[in-house]
Every structure is written in structure tokens, then in C-alpha cells.
Design a protein around this motif. Structure first.
Motif, PDB file in Angstrom:
ATOM      1  N   VAL A 345     -40.205  -6.337   9.402  1.00 45.92           N
ATOM      2  CA  VAL A 345     -39.652  -6.424  10.756  1.00 45.92           C
ATOM      3  C   VAL A 345     -38.146  -6.579  10.668  1.00 45.92           C
ATOM      4  O   VAL A 345     -37.653  -7.508  10.010  1.00 45.92           O
ATOM      5  CB  VAL A 345     -40.252  -7.619  11.524  1.00 45.92           C
ATOM      6  CG1 VAL A 345     -39.676  -7.680  12.929  1.00 45.92           C
ATOM      7  CG2 VAL A 345     -41.762  -7.525  11.555  1.00 45.92           C
ATOM      8  N   PRO A 346     -37.367  -5.655  11.267  1.00 42.94           N
ATOM      9  CA  PRO A 346     -35.907  -5.812  11.253  1.00 42.94           C
ATOM     10  C   PRO A 346     -35.489  -6.997  12.112  1.00 42.94           C
ATOM     11  O   PRO A 346     -36.028  -7.221  13.196  1.00 42.94           O
ATOM     12  CB  PRO A 346     -35.402  -4.499  11.843  1.00 42.94           C
ATOM     13  CG  PRO A 346     -36.540  -3.995  12.666  1.00 42.94           C
ATOM     14  CD  PRO A 346     -37.790  -4.446  11.986  1.00 42.94           C
ATOM     15  N   ILE A 347     -34.542  -7.795  11.610  1.00 45.79           N
ATOM     16  CA  ILE A 347     -34.083  -8.996  12.332  1.00 45.79           C
ATOM     17  C   ILE A 347     -32.667  -8.788  12.860  1.00 45.79           C
ATOM     18  O   ILE A 347     -32.388  -8.936  14.046  1.00 45.79           O
ATOM     19  CB  ILE A 347     -34.158 -10.230  11.415  1.00 45.79           C
ATOM     20  CG1 ILE A 347     -35.629 -10.476  11.010  1.00 45.79           C
ATOM     21  CG2 ILE A 347     -33.599 -11.452  12.130  1.00 45.79           C
ATOM     22  CD1 ILE A 347     -35.793 -11.630  10.039  1.00 45.79           C
ATOM     23  N   PHE A 348     -31.757  -8.440  11.964  1.00 42.53           N
ATOM     24  CA  PHE A 348     -30.372  -8.194  12.385  1.00 42.53           C
ATOM     25  C   PHE A 348     -30.179  -6.682  12.523  1.00 42.53           C
ATOM     26  O   PHE A 348     -30.403  -5.938  11.570  1.00 42.53           O
ATOM     27  CB  PHE A 348     -29.387  -8.780  11.377  1.00 42.53           C
ATOM     28  CG  PHE A 348     -29.536 -10.257  11.212  1.00 42.53           C
ATOM     29  CD1 PHE A 348     -29.067 -11.129  12.191  1.00 42.53           C
ATOM     30  CD2 PHE A 348     -30.175 -10.782  10.104  1.00 42.53           C
ATOM     31  CE1 PHE A 348     -29.217 -12.502  12.048  1.00 42.53           C
ATOM     32  CE2 PHE A 348     -30.320 -12.160   9.955  1.00 42.53           C
ATOM     33  CZ  PHE A 348     -29.843 -13.018  10.934  1.00 42.53           C
ATOM     34  N   GLY A 349     -29.766  -6.239  13.702  1.00 48.33           N
ATOM     35  CA  GLY A 349     -29.766  -4.817  13.998  1.00 48.33           C
ATOM     36  C   GLY A 349     -28.415  -4.141  14.041  1.00 48.33           C
ATOM     37  O   GLY A 349     -28.307  -3.057  14.616  1.00 48.33           O
ATOM     38  N   ASN A 350     -27.371  -4.737  13.484  1.00 46.32           N
ATOM     39  CA  ASN A 350     -26.049  -4.105  13.549  1.00 46.32           C
ATOM     40  C   ASN A 350     -26.040  -2.765  12.827  1.00 46.32           C
ATOM     41  O   ASN A 350     -25.510  -1.765  13.337  1.00 46.32           O
ATOM     42  CB  ASN A 350     -24.993  -5.034  12.955  1.00 46.32           C
ATOM     43  CG  ASN A 350     -24.737  -6.243  13.853  1.00 46.32           C
ATOM     44  OD1 ASN A 350     -24.983  -6.189  15.063  1.00 46.32           O
ATOM     45  ND2 ASN A 350     -24.265  -7.337  13.268  1.00 46.32           N
ATOM     46  N   ALA A 351     -26.634  -2.738  11.626  1.00 44.05           N
ATOM     47  CA  ALA A 351     -26.676  -1.482  10.866  1.00 44.05           C
ATOM     48  C   ALA A 351     -27.544  -0.450  11.585  1.00 44.05           C
ATOM     49  O   ALA A 351     -27.225   0.745  11.605  1.00 44.05           O
ATOM     50  CB  ALA A 351     -27.205  -1.732   9.457  1.00 44.05           C
ATOM     51  N   LEU A 352     -28.642  -0.913  12.187  1.00 41.15           N
ATOM     52  CA  LEU A 352     -29.507   0.008  12.918  1.00 41.15           C
ATOM     53  C   LEU A 352     -28.780   0.604  14.117  1.00 41.15           C
ATOM     54  O   LEU A 352     -28.940   1.795  14.428  1.00 41.15           O
ATOM     55  CB  LEU A 352     -30.777  -0.722  13.373  1.00 41.15           C
ATOM     56  CG  LEU A 352     -31.675  -1.284  12.260  1.00 41.15           C
ATOM     57  CD1 LEU A 352     -32.869  -2.012  12.860  1.00 41.15           C
ATOM     58  CD2 LEU A 352     -32.131  -0.162  11.344  1.00 41.15           C
ATOM     59  N   ASN A 353     -28.011  -0.228  14.809  1.00 39.54           N
ATOM     60  CA  ASN A 353     -27.218   0.279  15.938  1.00 39.54           C
ATOM     61  C   ASN A 353     -26.238   1.351  15.473  1.00 39.54           C
ATOM     62  O   ASN A 353     -26.059   2.386  16.133  1.00 39.54           O
ATOM     63  CB  ASN A 353     -26.469  -0.861  16.613  1.00 39.54           C
ATOM     64  CG  ASN A 353     -27.402  -1.844  17.302  1.00 39.54           C
ATOM     65  OD1 ASN A 353     -28.518  -1.475  17.669  1.00 39.54           O
ATOM     66  ND2 ASN A 353     -26.947  -3.077  17.483  1.00 39.54           N
ATOM     67  N   ALA A 354     -25.610   1.079  14.342  1.00 39.21           N
ATOM     68  CA  ALA A 354     -24.636   2.032  13.810  1.00 39.21           C
ATOM     69  C   ALA A 354     -25.317   3.334  13.406  1.00 39.21           C
ATOM     70  O   ALA A 354     -24.792   4.433  13.658  1.00 39.21           O
ATOM     71  CB  ALA A 354     -23.902   1.417  12.609  1.00 39.21           C
ATOM     72  N   GLN A 355     -26.498   3.235  12.794  1.00 44.70           N
ATOM     73  CA  GLN A 355     -27.227   4.445  12.400  1.00 44.70           C
ATOM     74  C   GLN A 355     -27.598   5.281  13.615  1.00 44.70           C
ATOM     75  O   GLN A 355     -27.512   6.512  13.588  1.00 44.70           O
ATOM     76  CB  GLN A 355     -28.482   4.052  11.616  1.00 44.70           C
ATOM     77  CG  GLN A 355     -28.184   3.495  10.224  1.00 44.70           C
ATOM     78  CD  GLN A 355     -29.432   2.978   9.528  1.00 44.70           C
ATOM     79  OE1 GLN A 355     -30.526   2.998  10.100  1.00 44.70           O
ATOM     80  NE2 GLN A 355     -29.277   2.510   8.303  1.00 44.70           N
ATOM     81  N   LEU A 356     -28.018   4.621  14.693  1.00 51.51           N
ATOM     82  CA  LEU A 356     -28.361   5.362  15.911  1.00 51.51           C
ATOM     83  C   LEU A 356     -27.126   6.000  16.524  1.00 51.51           C
ATOM     84  O   LEU A 356     -27.156   7.146  16.989  1.00 51.51           O
ATOM     85  CB  LEU A 356     -29.037   4.430  16.917  1.00 51.51           C
ATOM     86  CG  LEU A 356     -29.492   5.075  18.233  1.00 51.51           C
ATOM     87  CD1 LEU A 356     -30.447   6.229  17.963  1.00 51.51           C
ATOM     88  CD2 LEU A 356     -30.139   4.033  19.144  1.00 51.51           C
TER      89      LEU A 356
END
Length: 466
Positions: A345-356
């Protein structure tokens, strides 16, 4: 009990890959006019064009032989073909993530260990036979499917890029061949003109020796000879350049290609086109199709980036047999198994936001690239269609000019021999005729090149409905 526990797992397998978070694949609206129209008169719009394959389009056997040689040996085409094979392999690798991976293993372990009872060491054997499920991700939110769709569209885009290289090689080889023929005819024309100028100089010299011609006439004849000689040297360089360019395209020396002795500019190829064509025909161009699939690949990357926000479920397990005796390895009481589901389960989403954000920005680039490709295709086809008539008019005008200049030279020579005109008038007529004949050859070459390039711009005529 086992059936009850397997039912939810089977349901997860069935649902795996059914959900996709990627945007729908839709063609953007055409950023150009609906029709390619070159006539002011209202005519029916052609929605499709059927172009001949290149073997039927080109009428010159030498052009066909050179194109076949280029398609076999051209390095750019070989690179494009290898690129297709590479991207196809990458897609197959990505697709494998959809399918559970299993591994089989048979092993024997032999060693020495301390005995708990005697305090001494004992020898032991262990035999194992296992079939295991390699860590498999259930694609509940479509991440793997989106990545697979992106890889598939990259493969399609690369296929279209190869097709674009192929039709480019066909057109460029034909145009290079016609440029070489034109340079050859120009060189022959220069040699004939040089011979004519030499004969004129010899005649003027004789007339001067007999007191009929002046020193000015002789100087003018000598200057005319030198001028054509200099032009011939220039044409020799152009001939060498055109020959080198052709050999570079076909990938082999020109003398190694079997060609007929008739090496002259061919008649115009047949390319009948209506004056009003739907812009939708541009959608079959390989560069447009490649840009379209690049856009769809960007949609897949967006879907994968969105799915990364959600939990991922992985399954790992194995089933097998273990025994201290090989003969009893497959007995019923020797069975072993493990089953290890895990959830991330992803917890911190800064990298995910950047990838999107990156995936969305890449899609915007692909949309702009797609629209730009269509605009360039529209402008190219429109200009080439307009040029067709102007090149016909130009060639007809130059044919009339050559005919008039020949008549003018004939009259000027007659007046000079009769003593009614100076040699300057003859010289001017000779120079203008030479220029007119060169202009005629260039018009023939340019008209052929325009037709071949238009053939390529409409898709090349390879078994695809335009």
C-alpha cells in the motif's frame, strides 16, 4: 474447506486486468480543413484513394531494379526493421506480467551435521522437487494492462515508422535515380554544346585567316568555348554527387546493379487524383499512424500512473515433495507447500503525483505532435497537388522555348554567314539555346520528382487503402 478458500482467489484471478484507469483512446479532431481542394469548382469529395503498389506505379525497369536493391540493402531500413523486432520483444516481456510464472526445481542436499543425541556428526541427504508460483501481481486496478497497452502501441508506432522509412526509401531512390539521369543528360548536352562551340571556333578561325571574320569574332568564340567548358566541369561534379547519393541509397556500387541499356528519363507515371480529396486520407499515412499510436501509448502510461495509487496484491507459493530418501520422494506424506500473498500500500504519494504529472505532460506532447504531423501532411500534399499543374505548364513552356531558340539560332547563323549580322548575335542565340535546353531537362526532373513525392505523401501505395 479448500474449495471455500479458493473461491475468492479464483474471483481475483478472473477480475485481474478487467479494470483500466487509462483515458479512452480517441483521435483528436483534425486541425486542418476537412478537404484538400485545389479547384474552385465544386466537385465530389473523394473519401478514399487506392494507390498502386510501387512495382506497378513505376514504369521504368531500371528504377524498379534500383528500388528493389535499396529495399534489400538500405541501412536506414535495416535499422528500422531491427527496431521493430526490439520493440516487439519489449512488448512480449511486458505481456508476460499478465500470465502467472511458474518455475520447477529438483535438488539434492548432502551434508554433515551434529547429532543431538550422540554429540557426534552425522551425514544426511535431502531430496526436493518443487513447482513454484513466481511472484505474480493480480492486476486489480489495471496497472499491468495499461503498461501492456502502452507497450503494444509503441510496437504499432514502430511498425508504422518502419513503413514510413520503407516508402521514403522507395521515393528517395526513384528521385535519386532521376536526378542521376538528369545530370547524365545535362553532361551529355554540355559535351555536345562544347563540340559545337569548338566547331564554331574553328570556323571563325578559318574565316579570320581568310580576312572575313574579325579579331572580336574570334575572341567571342573563344570566350563562348571557355564558358561551356567551365559549365561542363560543374556538371561533372553534379553528376558525381548524384551518382554517390544513389549508391548510398541502394547500399551498393551502381555497376553491380543489373540495368538495361536504355537509361533515359522515363515517361510520366500515372497518378490520377481528383481535385477534391477528404483530409481523412491523411490518417493512413504511416507518420500520422505512428503519432496516433504514440498518443495511445501515452494514455496507457497515464493509466499505469493512476493505478499506482492503489494497493498491489502479489501471490507467491510453491508445491512439491521433500524426503531423505529419493525412492520415497513422491510419497503422499512427503508433500510440502507454501502460499504467501502480500499486499503493498503506497503511503507517501509525492513520487506518485510526479509520475502522474509526467505521464499527463507526455500525453500533451503526443497530442501536439499528432496535430503537428497532420498539419505538415496537409501542407505537403496540398502544395504537391498544386505544383502538378504548374510543373506541366513549366515544361510545356520550356519545350516551346527550346523550339523557338533553335529557330532563332538557325536564323542568326544564316544572317551571319550572309554578312548581315555580327557573330555576337549568333553567340547570344547559342547561349540562350543551351540555357533553354538545361531548363527543359530540369523541368522534366522536377515534374517527375513532384509526382514521386506526392505518391509518397499520400501513403506510398503499399496495399493500404488511403
Amino acid at each position: 474447506m479448500i474449495k471455500t478458500s479458493l473461491t475468492p482467489l479464483a474471483a481475483l484471478f478472473i477480475l485481474s486486468g478487467c479494470l483500466s484507469m487509462a483515458p479512452d483512446n480517441e483521435q483528436p479532431e483534425l486541425p486542418v480543413a476537412q478537404n484538400l481542394t485545389i479547384s474552385e469548382q465544386e466537385t465530389d469529395v473523394a473519401e478514399q484513394l487506392m494507390l498502386s503498389e510501387w512495382q506497378n506505379f513505376f514504369t521504368d525497369d531500371n528504377a524498379k531494379a534500383l528500388i528493389a536493391q535499396a529495399l534489400e540493402h538500405n541501412r536506414d531500413l535495416r535499422i528500422a526493421t531491427a527496431r521493430v523486432a526490439e520493440v516487439k520483444g519489449r512488448y512480449q516481456i511486458q505481456w508476460e506480467e499478465f500470465i502467472p510464472g511458474f518455475r520447477g526445481e529438483v535438488s539434492q542436499t548432502r551434508g554433515r551435521d551434529l547429532s543431538t543425541f550422540t554429540g557426534g556428526s552425522v551425514m544426511f541427504n535431502r531430496y526436493d522437487a518443487q513447482v513454484g508460483l513466481v511472484s505474480y501481481e493480480l492486476d486489480l486496478f489495471g496497472r499491468i494492462r495499461s503498461l501492456s497497452d502502452a507497450a503494444l502501441n509503441q510496437f504499432y508506432a514502430t511498425e508504422q515508422a518502419e513503413r514510413f522509412v520503407k516508402i521514403s526509401v522507395i521515393a528517395e531512390t526513384a528521385n535519386a535515380y532521376y536526378s542521376w539521369l538528369s545530370a547524365k543528360e545535362n553532361l551529355n548536352l554540355a559535351q555536345q554544346t562544347l563540340n559545337s562551340r569548338q566547331e564554331s571556333l574553328d570556323l571563325i578561325q578559318k574565316r579570320k585567316d581568310n580576312g572575313i571574320a574579325s579579331d572580336l569574332d574570334l575572341a567571342q568564340a573563344q570566350a563562348a568555348l571557355a564558358q561551356v567548358s567551365a559549365r561542363k566541369s560543374q556538371l561533372e561534379r553534379l553528376y558525381t554527387v548524384s551518382k554517390t547519393n544513389l549508391e548510398l541509397l541502394i547500399g551498393t556500387p551502381l555497376n553491380q546493379v543489373s540495368m538495361t541499356d536504355s537509361q533515359q528519363m522515363p515517361e510520366m507515371m500515372s497518378l490520377e487524383l481528383p481535385d477534391n480529396i477528404s483530409s481523412n486520407v491523411l490518417l493512413s499515412r504511416p507518420d500520422v499512424l505512428a503519432a496516433e499510436h504514440q498518443l495511445y501509448a501515452a494514455n496507457g502510461n497515464i493509466g499505469a500512473a493512476r493505478a499506482a495509487y492503489f494497493p498491489s496484491l502479489r501471490l507467491t507459493g510453491d508445491f512439491g515433495f521433500a524426503s531423505n530418501e529419493f525412492d520415497s520422494l513422491f510419497d503422499g506424506d512427503s508433500e510440502t507447500w507454501t502460499f504467501m500473498p502480500s499486499i503493498s500500500v503506497p503511503i507517501f504519494g509525492n513520487a506518485l503525483n510526479a509520475q502522474l504529472d509526467v505521464a499527463k505532460a507526455q500525453k500533451e506532447q503526443m497530442v501536439a505532435s499528432y496535430e503537428q504531423t497532420i498539419q505538415q501532411a496537409f501542407a505537403e500534399v496540398y502544395q504537391l497537388m498544386v505544383n502538378r499543374k504548374s510543373y506541366d505548364d513549366e515544361l510545356n513552356a520550356n519545350l516551346d522555348l527550346v523550339k523557338a531558340q533553335k529557330r532563332r539560332l538557325y536564323l542568326a547563323e544564316a544572317k551571319y554567314k550572309a554578312g548581315l549580322a555580327s557573330y555576337l548575335e549568333v553567340l547570344s542565340a547559342q547561349q540562350d539555346l543551351f540555357a533553354a535546353e538545361q531548363a527543359k531537362l530540369e523541368s522534366e526532373r522536377a515534374r517527375l520528382a513532384n509526382t514521386v513525392t506526392l505518391y509518397k505523401a499520400l501513403g506510398g501505395g503499399d496495399t493500404v487503402s488511403q
